[in-house]
Write an enzyme that holds these catalytic residues in place. Structure first.
Site, PDB file in Angstrom:
ATOM      1  N   ILE A  48       0.832  -1.215   0.000  1.00 17.01           N
ATOM      2  CA  ILE A  48       0.000   0.000   0.000  1.00 17.01           C
ATOM      3  C   ILE A  48       0.866   1.264   0.000  1.00 17.01           C
ATOM      4  O   ILE A  48       0.582   2.226  -0.717  1.00 17.01           O
ATOM      5  CB  ILE A  48      -0.943  -0.019   1.233  1.00 17.01           C
ATOM      6  CG1 ILE A  48      -1.932  -1.197   1.133  1.00 17.01           C
ATOM      7  CG2 ILE A  48      -1.694   1.300   1.372  1.00 17.01           C
ATOM      8  CD1 ILE A  48      -2.728  -1.463   2.408  1.00 17.01           C
ATOM      9  N   TYR A 185      -2.917  -6.150  17.566  1.00 17.08           N
ATOM     10  CA  TYR A 185      -2.912  -5.360  16.318  1.00 17.08           C
ATOM     11  C   TYR A 185      -4.237  -4.597  16.179  1.00 17.08           C
ATOM     12  O   TYR A 185      -4.240  -3.408  15.855  1.00 17.08           O
ATOM     13  CB  TYR A 185      -2.682  -6.305  15.136  1.00 17.08           C
ATOM     14  CG  TYR A 185      -2.812  -5.683  13.767  1.00 17.08           C
ATOM     15  CD1 TYR A 185      -1.756  -5.007  13.173  1.00 17.08           C
ATOM     16  CD2 TYR A 185      -4.004  -5.800  13.036  1.00 17.08           C
ATOM     17  CE1 TYR A 185      -1.876  -4.451  11.903  1.00 17.08           C
ATOM     18  CE2 TYR A 185      -4.132  -5.257  11.769  1.00 17.08           C
ATOM     19  CZ  TYR A 185      -3.072  -4.582  11.199  1.00 17.08           C
ATOM     20  OH  TYR A 185      -3.191  -4.040   9.936  1.00 17.08           O
TER      21      TYR A 185
HETATM   22  N1  NAP Z   1      -2.808  -5.558   3.422  1.00 16.96           N
HETATM   23  C1  NAP Z   1      -3.918  -5.449   4.115  1.00 16.96           C
HETATM   24  O1  NAP Z   1      -4.878  -6.230   3.941  1.00 16.96           O
HETATM   25  C2  NAP Z   1      -4.071  -4.327   5.126  1.00 16.96           C
HETATM   26  C3  NAP Z   1      -5.346  -4.115   5.652  1.00 16.96           C
HETATM   27  C4  NAP Z   1      -5.532  -3.091   6.580  1.00 16.96           C
HETATM   28  C5  NAP Z   1      -4.468  -2.287   6.947  1.00 16.96           C
HETATM   29  N2  NAP Z   1      -3.238  -2.524   6.439  1.00 16.96           N
HETATM   30  C6  NAP Z   1      -2.157  -1.639   6.887  1.00 16.96           C
HETATM   31  O2  NAP Z   1      -1.536  -1.053   5.746  1.00 16.96           O
HETATM   32  C7  NAP Z   1      -0.185  -0.770   6.027  1.00 16.96           C
HETATM   33  C8  NAP Z   1       0.698  -1.335   4.935  1.00 16.96           C
HETATM   34  O3  NAP Z   1       0.473  -2.721   4.826  1.00 16.96           O
HETATM   35  P1  NAP Z   1       0.795  -3.544   3.501  1.00 16.96           P
HETATM   36  O4  NAP Z   1      -0.254  -4.578   3.412  1.00 16.96           O
HETATM   37  O5  NAP Z   1       1.022  -2.635   2.362  1.00 16.96           O
HETATM   38  O6  NAP Z   1       2.170  -4.253   3.932  1.00 16.96           O
HETATM   39  P2  NAP Z   1       3.410  -4.814   3.039  1.00 16.96           P
HETATM   40  O7  NAP Z   1       2.991  -5.056   1.644  1.00 16.96           O
HETATM   41  O8  NAP Z   1       3.954  -5.935   3.845  1.00 16.96           O
HETATM   42  O9  NAP Z   1       4.438  -3.588   3.043  1.00 16.96           O
HETATM   43  C9  NAP Z   1       4.941  -3.095   4.255  1.00 16.96           C
HETATM   44  C10 NAP Z   1       5.946  -1.997   3.974  1.00 16.96           C
HETATM   45  O10 NAP Z   1       6.333  -1.416   5.221  1.00 16.96           O
HETATM   46  C11 NAP Z   1       7.746  -1.572   5.420  1.00 16.96           C
HETATM   47  N3  NAP Z   1       7.926  -1.754   6.861  1.00 16.96           N
HETATM   48  C12 NAP Z   1       7.601  -2.805   7.642  1.00 16.96           C
HETATM   49  N4  NAP Z   1       7.902  -2.571   8.928  1.00 16.96           N
HETATM   50  C13 NAP Z   1       8.413  -1.306   8.969  1.00 16.96           C
HETATM   51  C14 NAP Z   1       8.918  -0.484  10.012  1.00 16.96           C
HETATM   52  N5  NAP Z   1       8.974  -0.901  11.297  1.00 16.96           N
HETATM   53  N6  NAP Z   1       9.378   0.749   9.695  1.00 16.96           N
HETATM   54  C15 NAP Z   1       9.346   1.187   8.429  1.00 16.96           C
HETATM   55  N7  NAP Z   1       8.900   0.454   7.393  1.00 16.96           N
HETATM   56  C16 NAP Z   1       8.430  -0.778   7.667  1.00 16.96           C
HETATM   57  C17 NAP Z   1       8.150  -2.733   4.512  1.00 16.96           C
HETATM   58  O11 NAP Z   1       9.515  -2.662   4.034  1.00 16.96           O
HETATM   59  P3  NAP Z   1      10.787  -3.221   4.880  1.00 16.96           P
HETATM   60  O12 NAP Z   1      10.561  -4.678   5.050  1.00 16.96           O
HETATM   61  O13 NAP Z   1      11.974  -2.871   4.028  1.00 16.96           O
HETATM   62  O14 NAP Z   1      10.745  -2.459   6.166  1.00 16.96           O
HETATM   63  C18 NAP Z   1       7.205  -2.493   3.327  1.00 16.96           C
HETATM   64  O15 NAP Z   1       7.701  -1.462   2.495  1.00 16.96           O
HETATM   65  C19 NAP Z   1       0.093  -1.335   7.426  1.00 16.96           C
HETATM   66  O16 NAP Z   1       0.003  -0.294   8.372  1.00 16.96           O
HETATM   67  C20 NAP Z   1      -1.026  -2.328   7.634  1.00 16.96           C
HETATM   68  O17 NAP Z   1      -1.351  -2.498   8.994  1.00 16.96           O
HETATM   69  C21 NAP Z   1      -3.011  -3.517   5.529  1.00 16.96           C
END
Ligand code: NAP
Length: 280
Positions: A48, A185
């Site tokens: 995202i 979470y």
């Molecule tokens: N996917 C879903 O269904 C969903 C639903 C609701 C909310 N969300 C929220 O959306 C956000 C993004 O999720 P996503 O699904 O896009 O995850 P993702 O595809 O796993 O991407 C996560 C990104 O955050 C980075 N990251 C992880 N831990 C970090 C930290 N401590 N500090 C800085 N960067 C960090 C990762 O890169 P590195 O590994 O290099 O750090 C990666 O760029 C999160 O807050 C999640 O809770 C997601």
């Protein structure tokens, strides 16, 4: 889990934005709604956050990419620059004070001002109940998901003042409809809804708006434990009113809109992007 998730998505709410992207051959919209603006997006090398960074840059902003791993930063920056977009990047684990300072310094290198902060980085180190979470797990979840947006914003604020900027936090539909397997979470994501409201009040006198993106289930690495389960995933997709799963790009247009002047009278809102949700 399957039952809980299916129930969550049996609501009626459908949110839709109508933001268009006008592209030039360079990939940047020189006259875009965000031209001459500077945006910091945390956790923006994948999923995202990467989609949001790309969209803000396509709409004219200079974007500072960041995440924990240098190789991921390098890859994302190269990919977006290859699309003709104006981005730079640095390592920033949002839970580490030194890394936050590095991110602030990197952002200031561009023009010495910052307009937008998107706090997208979030973690869930435990699939389990709230009472089963150790103190270490609580500390990690609360530090990364809840404390870091406030701490980072406090460091960026002096450079955002007088810019009529915007802050976007990233929560989750689990804030409203908790999944039993995601105990701590869920709580952290509910806290972000409150943080949005409080910060919106605190920053209104400075003309800085604070809103919150609340994604439903979006296909990313974060949710792969679900999409690797093919029967669940197919069933889930069929149960969706829109008959598809959310993609990272579905979240990006809303963030660009919330940064834009079209959203100049919107602050303190938590906006769901979930296909539909049972929330009134
Ligand atoms: N996917 C879903 O269904 C969903 C639903 C609701 C909310 N969300 C929220 O959306 C956000 C993004 O999720 P996503 O699904 O896009 O995850 P993702 O595809 O796993 O991407 C996560 C990104 O955050 C980075 N990251 C992880 N831990 C970090 C930290 N401590 N500090 C800085 N960067 C960090 C990762 O890169 P590195 O590994 O290099 O750090 C990666 O760029 C999160 O807050 C999640 O809770 C997601």
């Amino acid at each position: 889990m399957l039952r809980a998730v299916t129930w969550v998505h049996r609501g009626l709410f459908h949110f839709c934005t109508g933001v268009s992207v006008r592209m030039t051959s360079s990939g940047i919209d020189q006259n875009g709604v965000l031209a001459n603006r500077v945006a910091v997006v945390t956790g923006s090398t994948n999923g995202i956050g990467l989609a949001i960074a790309r969209r803000l840059a396509q709409d004219g902003a200079h974007v500072i990419i960041s995440s924990r791993k240098q190789q991921n930063v390098d890859r994302a920056v190269a990919a977006l620059q290859g699309e003709g977009l104006s981005v730079t990047g640095t390592v920033c684990h949002v839970g580490k004070a030194d890394d936050r300072e590095r991110l602030v310094a990197k952002a200031l290198e561009h023009r010495g001002v910052i307009d937008f902060l998107v706090c997208n980085a979030g973690v869930n180190p435990l699939v389990g109940s709230t009472l089963g979470a150790s103190e270490q797990v609580w500390d990690k979840i609360l530090s990364v998901n809840v404390k870091s947006p406030a701490l980072l914003l406090s460091r960026l604020l002096p450079y955002m003042e007088k810019r009529k900027g915007a802050v976007i936090l990233v929560s989750s539909i689990s804030a409203y409809m908790p999944y039993v397997e995601l105990g701590a979470y869920n709580v952290s994501k509910t806290a972000l809804l409150g943080l949005t409201r409080t910060l919106a009040l605190e920053l209104a006198p400075k003309d800085i708006r604070v809103n919150c993106l609340v994604p439903g289930l979006i296909k990313t690495d974060f949710s792969k434990v679900l999409h690797k389960n093919e029967p669940f995933w197919n069933d889930f997709k069929e149960s969706q009113r829109l008959h598809r799963i959310g993609q990272p790009e579905d979240c990006a247009g809303l963030v660009s809109f919330l940064c834009s002047p079209d959203a100049s009278y919107i602050t303190g809102e938590n906006i769901v992007v979930a296909g539909f949700s049972p929330r009134l």
